[in-house]
Design a protein around this motif. Structure first.
Motif, PDB file in Angstrom:
ATOM      1  N   ASP A  75       0.480  -1.247   0.278  1.00 46.41           N
ATOM      2  CA  ASP A  75       0.233   0.162   0.401  1.00 46.41           C
ATOM      3  C   ASP A  75       0.921   1.219   0.237  1.00 46.41           C
ATOM      4  N   TYR A 125       4.510   1.783  -0.731  1.00 52.12           N
ATOM      5  CA  TYR A 125       5.838   2.269  -1.778  1.00 52.12           C
ATOM      6  C   TYR A 125       4.817   1.435  -2.853  1.00 52.12           C
ATOM      7  N   LEU A 126       4.046   0.828  -3.483  1.00 57.45           N
ATOM      8  CA  LEU A 126       3.444   0.584  -4.893  1.00 57.45           C
ATOM      9  C   LEU A 126       2.944   1.498  -5.413  1.00 57.45           C
ATOM     10  N   GLU A 127       2.213   2.098  -6.643  1.00 58.99           N
ATOM     11  CA  GLU A 127       1.492   3.077  -7.213  1.00 58.99           C
ATOM     12  C   GLU A 127       0.117   2.229  -7.935  1.00 58.99           C
ATOM     13  N   ASP A 185      -0.705   1.848 -10.916  1.00 59.19           N
ATOM     14  CA  ASP A 185       0.086   1.314 -12.550  1.00 59.19           C
ATOM     15  C   ASP A 185       0.847   0.389 -11.945  1.00 59.19           C
TER      16      ASP A 185
END
Lengths: 415, 83
Positions: free
Chosen positions: B14, B16-18, B20
């Motif tokens: 949640d 650190y990842l975007e 897309d």
């Protein structure tokens, strides 16, 4: 000899590594004042080439403006060349304070302090106003100078996803036990050209008792109805606690910067900010030129309006030609290519066609986000932009990229 | 231990990842050496763990090596929970 052959070889290998990674930067020599059309020597030793400049931060076209040059000459005559001192010993002239007052008025703040550059302003401000009891919460795409400034500060650092207000709110809740919370953002993000959601940021700051810091380097002088910046555009003039900005872009383009904001915070910079304390400030000749710039931008929106027209026109030209353009409200218009080599090749071919634009790729932008960043200026005339789009179209046709969207470009060239 | 791993994994995805993002994070994915978490934003991860589990992780233990995967982070949290 301390600099042995072994040491030299090691450094040569470091440089080769940069070159092998395709990250080696080479300067191009301009033989004229900065303007929309310039004479460039590149590579070194080659004949001068006349090109249209699409990569300067000369947003208002004031870098070579005659009124500014005249004011700088007058300042040189009346206040001399250098100060040979830091501000608090004997390095402050009346015009330094005059420019600080002018910036306070223009930015709608309480007080201002000049710095040798905005890089220095950002390097010094956080350490001066925060301590280990505080937290800095920065947008993940803020400028490198802000990251450096945060590293020099003892306060806890944290970040939120780019312009993600829900994420920012979570962070503000997480850090409620800290003495001070400082939200940190660029006003206009330099690589994407998008604007911070300052109205929402200010609302969150009020709800969660936080201060707001905005770097307006790519906004001062032209964003907002009268060019005061992103805070004017978002309707939050007077509600930003710390604004930093530069005189090295739209505001004459020479050098220098400032911290502007709450009276006590500015005074703390005057007492504690190290780049202010241990370096000479902006030279009198630049202060004099910048004072004239501030008169020009405060007196009329003509240049800022022309820049807006040029931006709208250029975006339309790129759209019509079939380029994949990042949307936005600023004169930074990125043409997306995604592949680093393609971005470099396109920039090289554009230069051969008489257009000076630069390809940006990792690590300057995230991996797989390579682009040509074009920047508009009030110094551009329509004929410059018509010539530029003709060159872009020629190069676009050569690589078969016109009409392709993100997925198609990635499929054709890779990331 | 499994609960801790799941909680940390969910937080890392949640945080650190975007939306897309093409990258995936699993229990043994290198976080710091893999470029998903930079040493700068490691601070918020440490603070999340301290708040969530009511522990204090000294800076000397919060090393990039100790934070380099969800599994390693869970081991670290357990150590301080037991302490």
């Amino acid at each position: 000899m301390a600099y042995s052959e072994k040491t030299r070889t090691a450094y040569q290998e470091d440089l080769k590594g940069i070159e092998d990674a395709g990250l080696f930067k080479k300067e191009r020599f301009i033989h004229a004042p900065q303007n929309a059309e310039i004479e460039v020597e590149f590579p070194e030793g080659s004949a001068l080439k006349s090109v249209i400049n699409m990569c300067a931060n000369n947003y208002l076209g004031l870098s070579g403006n005659q009124e500014v040059i005249d004011a700088a000459h007058a300042g040189l005559d009346s206040r001399g060349y250098g100060m040979s001192s830091v501000r608090f010993i004997c390095g402050t002239q009346d015009i330094h304070r005059e420019l600080e007052q002018k910036m306070t008025e223009f930015l709608g703040t309480e007080d201002t302090i000049l710095f040798p550059s905005c890089m220095d302003a950002n390097a010094g401000v956080f350490e001066a106003v925060l301590n280990e009891e505080d937290v800095m919460i920065a947008d993940r795409l803020v400028h490198a100078s802000i990251i450096d400034g945060m590293r020099l500060c003892k306060a806890m650092n944290d970040s939120y996803k780019h312009s993600d207000m829900k994420h920012l709110e979570k962070k503000l809740i997480l850090h409620q036990d800290k003495r001070n919370r400082l939200i940190i953002t660029d006003g206009v993000f330099s690589m994407d050209g998008d604007l911070a959601k300052l109205d929402e940021i200010v609302a969150l700051a009020e709800k969660y008792d936080a201060m707001v810091f905005v770097d307006e380097s790519h906004a001062s002088g032209f964003i907002g109805r009268t060019g005061r910046g992103t805070h004017e555009h978002c309707g939050v003039l007077g509600k930003i606690d710390i604004v930093t900005t530069t005189f090295g872009k739209a505001l004459g383009g020479a050098s220098g910067g400032c911290v502007s904001g709450r009276r006590e915070l500015v005074e703390l910079c005057r007492q504690k900010a190290r780049p202010y304390l241990f370096s000479n400030t902006v030279a009198p000749v630049i202060v004099s030129g910048t004072l004239r710039v501030m008169e020009i931008v405060s007196g009329s929106t003509e240049r800022r309006d022309k820049l807006e027209e040029n931006t709208t026109y250029w975006r339309q030209l790129l759209d019509d030609a079939g380029f994949d353009v990042k949307s936005g409200d600023s004169p930074i218009v990125p043409v997306m290519l995604y592949n680093a080599k393609l971005a470099q090749d396109v920039a090289t071919d554009l230069f051969a066609e008489g257009i000076y634009a630069v390809g940006f790729f990792f690590p300057v932008v995230p991996q797989g986000q390579a682009r040509i960043r074009t920047q508009l200026s009030a110094a551009h005339e329509k004929h410059h932009l018509d010539k530029a789009i003709a060159a872009f179209t020629t190069v676009g046709e050569k690589y078969g990229i016109l009409g392709l969207g993100k997925q198609e470009l990635i499929e054709k060239f890779g990331m | 231990m499994e609960d801790i791993k799941e909680t940390v994994l969910e937080y890392v995805q949640d945080e650190y990842l975007e939306e897309d993002d093409d990258r995936e994070v699993e229990m043994d994915t290198p976080l710091i050496s893999g470029g998903i978490v930079d040493s700068f934003s490691m601070v918020s991860l440490k603070r999340f763990l301290e708040n969530k589990y009511g522990i204090q992780i000294p800076d000397s233990d919060a090393t990039p090596e100790a934070f380099d995967s969800v599994e390693k982070i869970a081991v670290l949290v357990e150590r301080f929970l037991d302490a």
